[in-house]
Design an enzyme around this catalytic site. Sequence first.
Site, short mmCIF file in Angstrom:
data_model
loop_
_atom_site.label_atom_id
_atom_site.label_comp_id
_atom_site.label_asym_id
_atom_site.label_seq_id
_atom_site.Cartn_x
_atom_site.Cartn_y
_atom_site.Cartn_z
N ASN A 107 3.19 2.94 -2.02
CA ASN A 107 2.96 3.18 -0.60
C ASN A 107 2.48 1.91 0.08
O ASN A 107 3.19 0.90 0.00
CB ASN A 107 2.11 4.42 -0.32
CG ASN A 107 0.75 4.45 -0.96
OD1 ASN A 107 0.62 4.46 -2.17
ND2 ASN A 107 -0.29 4.50 -0.14
N ASP A 108 1.35 1.88 0.74
CA ASP A 108 1.00 0.82 1.68
C ASP A 108 1.09 -0.59 1.08
O ASP A 108 0.60 -0.82 -0.04
CB ASP A 108 -0.44 0.99 2.16
CG ASP A 108 -0.72 2.35 2.76
OD1 ASP A 108 0.20 3.16 2.87
OD2 ASP A 108 -1.89 2.59 3.10
N ARG A 228 -11.73 3.94 6.29
CA ARG A 228 -11.05 3.22 5.22
C ARG A 228 -10.19 2.07 5.74
O ARG A 228 -10.05 1.84 6.92
CB ARG A 228 -10.17 4.19 4.42
CG ARG A 228 -9.19 5.02 5.20
CD ARG A 228 -8.43 5.97 4.26
NE ARG A 228 -7.60 6.93 4.97
CZ ARG A 228 -7.98 8.16 5.29
NH1 ARG A 228 -9.19 8.58 4.96
NH2 ARG A 228 -7.15 8.98 5.93
#
Length: 546
Positions: A107-108, A228
Amino acid sequence: MLLDTLLELAGGINNVTRILAPQGQVVLALKHPPHAPHLPDDVSLQSVLGEWQLSVQRTAEVSDQQLAAIGKAIAERQKRATLPYQTALDCPYRPQWHISPPQGLLNDPNGFIYHQEEYHLFYQWHPFACEHKDKYWVHLKSLDLVHWQWQSVALTPSDWFDSHGVFSGHAVSHQQDLWLFYTGNTRLGTERQRQTMQCAARMNANGEFEKLGPVIRCLPEGVTEHIRDPKVIYTQGKWQMLLGAQTLAHQGRLAVYHSDDLLHWHFDKLYGDELGDYGYMWECPDWFELQGEAFFVFGPQGIASANPHHTIEHQNRIFRATQNAQGEIALLQGWPLDEGFDFYAPQTAQTADGRRVLCGWMGLPDETQHPSCDQGWIHQLTALRELEWREGKIYQHPLRELDTLQSEPHTLLLSDTVTELKTKSFDLQVTLPWGCELRLMQNAQYCVTLTLDAENRLLRLDRSATQIRQGDTIRELKLDSPTVELRILADQSSLEIFINQGEHVMTSRIFTPLDATGISLHGASVDAKLYYMAPASAPFNLEVNV
């Protein structure tokens, strides 16, 4: 109780899967229940959601250094466990020149930076399955932003402050050191109570990353545990940390801290009230300057779309911003960075020659059912893009270094006769009139269509006739240009459509069979320029396992 005694009761370090430290306790999660017939009165054993946990009150005899030693032992075991998953599995959907994971879920993008004449890029990885769980960081390096080499599994969810995931963050190049800042995610008890801390790590002389532990342990007032994805910048003579946050009223905001030394941080305030109710959470902040303007990039969650075809709550935005001499931030004017199906959590870096380059995740948090899952992997990163601020707009252009992968140009007559490209990896450049429909990745049954709706002046991307299993199937973009200039980057199972010289972009995963390599144009006949794209070096540790 001494930590060595607790480890002995647990059956040794090899039986410990996690270490937790909630509310003055030390908790060891175990593979198997301990063999000790009788536990001391001050030690408790319970099954928490199918996981055996041994816990004891933490005393002054248990230091952070001792907890870190257990974390290092767990990390080494976790890294060894990933080795079989560092071999790429062969798959017809795997990109040729984008970054994808060898196996598991990507993902990121994280920690995208230029440091000591090399580009570093990390990404979130769950190696063991196509699911969002217990995130790791993979470390890649490049000299040219095109060919990326696997370096290591840089960070694992091994410590008491990140036991359930090394969540997203950024990198800082300071003096000779490369620092990583990330959010440590832990889940506690039968209710899986979330606990988040902002953490740091630093690269040593061997290229390994040593965790420094939490640098922010407590929540600021008025914020939930959803805080976050630290972005650290140096501005106005001090370090600033920007965090995506959720208020107690469930509104997304930007939390800002400051520091003099990167280790000790002080909360400033929350920003973003001028946007009102703009989503229930903001994720993945980035901040940079471009042509003298400041910009804030983030992922607002929970914004309703005016288009009925757009049902996904995970959005992307870039805002022009200001910061005054007192450090106060104002968000002025915002737009989507991408109008396609699959774009989230972008990060930017400044190149050696001063360009601002963006990399995003070609995916969304709720999508875990792509056809590539049948071959054991899911998601990829976007092509890198150069950002330009011009005439009050952000323009995005494919990274110029990608031209090194291009073949010689071919002139292609687009008409209703299907032309077989015999590849899904290409760069197509064409200007189309309103009232036509372009079909790509086409065979007798499948294709993706790009319709230029002349009556409504809508550019419509439709992937309903593909093998997509999850997510929206139509995206629409309102345009007022007399014609539509397109640059389409294709790579096996993705399209990145740059519209009107990059004024808009539509990024999408497109799954069609291996033989679906046709292209046709209906309602017009137009010459296009076509470049075939050569593969980049594979960003994996080992050769592809066919």
